[in-house]
Design a protein around this motif. Structure first.
Motif, PDB file in Angstrom:
ATOM      1  N   GLY A 113       0.800  -1.221   0.000  1.00  0.00           N
ATOM      2  CA  GLY A 113       0.000   0.000   0.000  1.00  0.00           C
ATOM      3  C   GLY A 113       0.825   1.258   0.000  1.00  0.00           C
ATOM      4  N   GLU A 114       2.127   1.137   0.250  1.00  0.00           N
ATOM      5  CA  GLU A 114       2.982   2.311   0.337  1.00  0.00           C
ATOM      6  C   GLU A 114       3.264   2.900  -1.044  1.00  0.00           C
ATOM      7  N   PRO A 115       3.530   4.205  -1.092  1.00  0.00           N
ATOM      8  CA  PRO A 115       3.875   4.846  -2.363  1.00  0.00           C
ATOM      9  C   PRO A 115       5.214   4.346  -2.894  1.00  0.00           C
ATOM     10  N   MET A 116       5.374   4.402  -4.206  1.00  0.00           N
ATOM     11  CA  MET A 116       6.640   4.010  -4.814  1.00  0.00           C
ATOM     12  C   MET A 116       6.918   4.940  -5.991  1.00  0.00           C
ATOM     13  N   THR A 117       8.040   5.608  -5.953  1.00  0.00           N
ATOM     14  CA  THR A 117       8.389   6.518  -7.033  1.00  0.00           C
ATOM     15  C   THR A 117       8.908   5.744  -8.237  1.00  0.00           C
ATOM     16  N   VAL A 118       8.864   6.379  -9.401  1.00  0.00           N
ATOM     17  CA  VAL A 118       9.403   5.760 -10.614  1.00  0.00           C
ATOM     18  C   VAL A 118      10.883   5.459 -10.438  1.00  0.00           C
ATOM     19  N   LYS A 119      11.617   6.397  -9.850  1.00  0.00           N
ATOM     20  CA  LYS A 119      13.054   6.204  -9.641  1.00  0.00           C
ATOM     21  C   LYS A 119      13.327   4.978  -8.791  1.00  0.00           C
ATOM     22  N   ASN A 120      12.640   4.847  -7.660  1.00  0.00           N
ATOM     23  CA  ASN A 120      12.879   3.718  -6.776  1.00  0.00           C
ATOM     24  C   ASN A 120      12.420   2.408  -7.398  1.00  0.00           C
ATOM     25  N   SER A 121      11.366   2.467  -8.208  1.00  0.00           N
ATOM     26  CA  SER A 121      10.915   1.276  -8.916  1.00  0.00           C
ATOM     27  C   SER A 121      12.000   0.767  -9.860  1.00  0.00           C
ATOM     28  N   LEU A 122      12.628   1.696 -10.563  1.00  0.00           N
ATOM     29  CA  LEU A 122      13.705   1.322 -11.483  1.00  0.00           C
ATOM     30  C   LEU A 122      14.903   0.758 -10.724  1.00  0.00           C
ATOM     31  N   ILE A 123      15.213   1.345  -9.577  1.00  0.00           N
ATOM     32  CA  ILE A 123      16.342   0.873  -8.776  1.00  0.00           C
ATOM     33  C   ILE A 123      16.084  -0.550  -8.284  1.00  0.00           C
TER      34      ILE A 123
END
Length: 272
Positions: A113-123
């Motif tokens: 349920g937590e937010p996830m940024t595009v940058k962190n998703s890619l990492i």
């Protein structure tokens, strides 16, 4: 969005910087989660190119490393599987890559349920693909491959496969159990202490360590399995667990203290 995602996280800024997942906020981040999903979905195609076609092995040959021959394709009678043209051992490793993608995409689509940024998703996606690719290449290189015996299945595959299945199912089931608990409005603000979490306070981290060690063992043998298992264990014990423990202490207070007393193991039951 990054600031709002951190708004309800009571941890120190130093801890937040070490964590790729924001805690305590449930802001919708469809672009970030879609990026995660697609990045992880790409990984089986990468691993297939390595295992089936030797993608990248030209560079290995240029520095004097020898790689295994393709081996005889698997004949199961199931056209979709046989069409892959992979030997039984390579098919098992490819299955591990697919399994890790399926598990993590179930998590991001239905459990997190937590937010996830595009940058962190890619990492995170690149991190997992790196270690999957490391396993694939370790298997292909003769000097490191776990496939060193003529009979199939080899002991390294049996032990590594058992660790992999145990770890990935434990991680998935534990997260489903916690999601069901958190989805009940009556449990808002409560810490989940039941199910598999009664065995270790961060059982999902411990399970990830186990299946990563099993994947590495099945691919690159006992030494690689031990080294990568130790790497992930060290990372969780010295980074992942402390920064999440700080969050839980500040969010749950006495309930978390009680949980720590009744469940003494942090990652892996009877070990740590």
């Amino acid at each position: 969005m990054a600031d709002s995602a951190r708004a309800n996280d009571p941890r120190s800024e130093a801890s937040k910087e070490k964590d790729l997942i924001s805690r305590g906020d449930y802001t919708s981040t469809p672009f970030g989660k879609t990026t995660f999903f697609l990045t992880r979905a790409l990984d089986p195609f990468i691993q297939y190119q390595i295992l089936a076609h030797g993608a990248g092995t030209g560079l290995l040959h240029s520095v004097g490393l020898r790689t295994l021959s393709p081996g005889l394709p698997t004949q199961t009678g199931i056209s979709a599987i046989d069409a892959l043209g992979l030997s039984p051992y390579r098919l098992a490793l490819f299955g591990m890559a697919v399994g890790s993608t399926v598990k993590q995409n179930i998590w991001v689509a239905f459990l997190s349920g937590e937010p996830m940024t595009v940058k962190n998703s890619l990492i995170i996606g690149a991190f997992n693909s790196f270690f999957n690719s490391l396993a694939s290449y370790a298997f292909l290189i003769r000097a490191t491959s776990a496939s060193t015996e003529s009979t199939f299945p080899q002991p390294a595959l049996l032990v590594g496969g058992t660790l992999y299945v145990t770890g990935i199912l434990t991680e998935l089931v534990s997260e489903i159990q916690r999601k069901r608990f958190k989805s009940n409005p009556r449990n808002k603000g409560k810490v989940y202490t039941g199910g598999l979490w009664a065995w270790a306070r961060h059982i999902n981290y411990g399970a990830y360590t186990v299946w990563r060690a099993g994947y590495a063992l099945a691919s690159g043998g006992w030494i690689m399995g031990g080294v990568l298992g130790a790497f992930f264990f060290y990372d969780f014990a010295n980074r992942g667990v402390p920064i999440l423990n700080e969050y839980c202490e500040k969010r749950y207070g006495e309930d978390w203290d009680k949980f720590k007393k009744q469940t003494k193991y942090r990652l892996i039951p009877y070990i740590y």
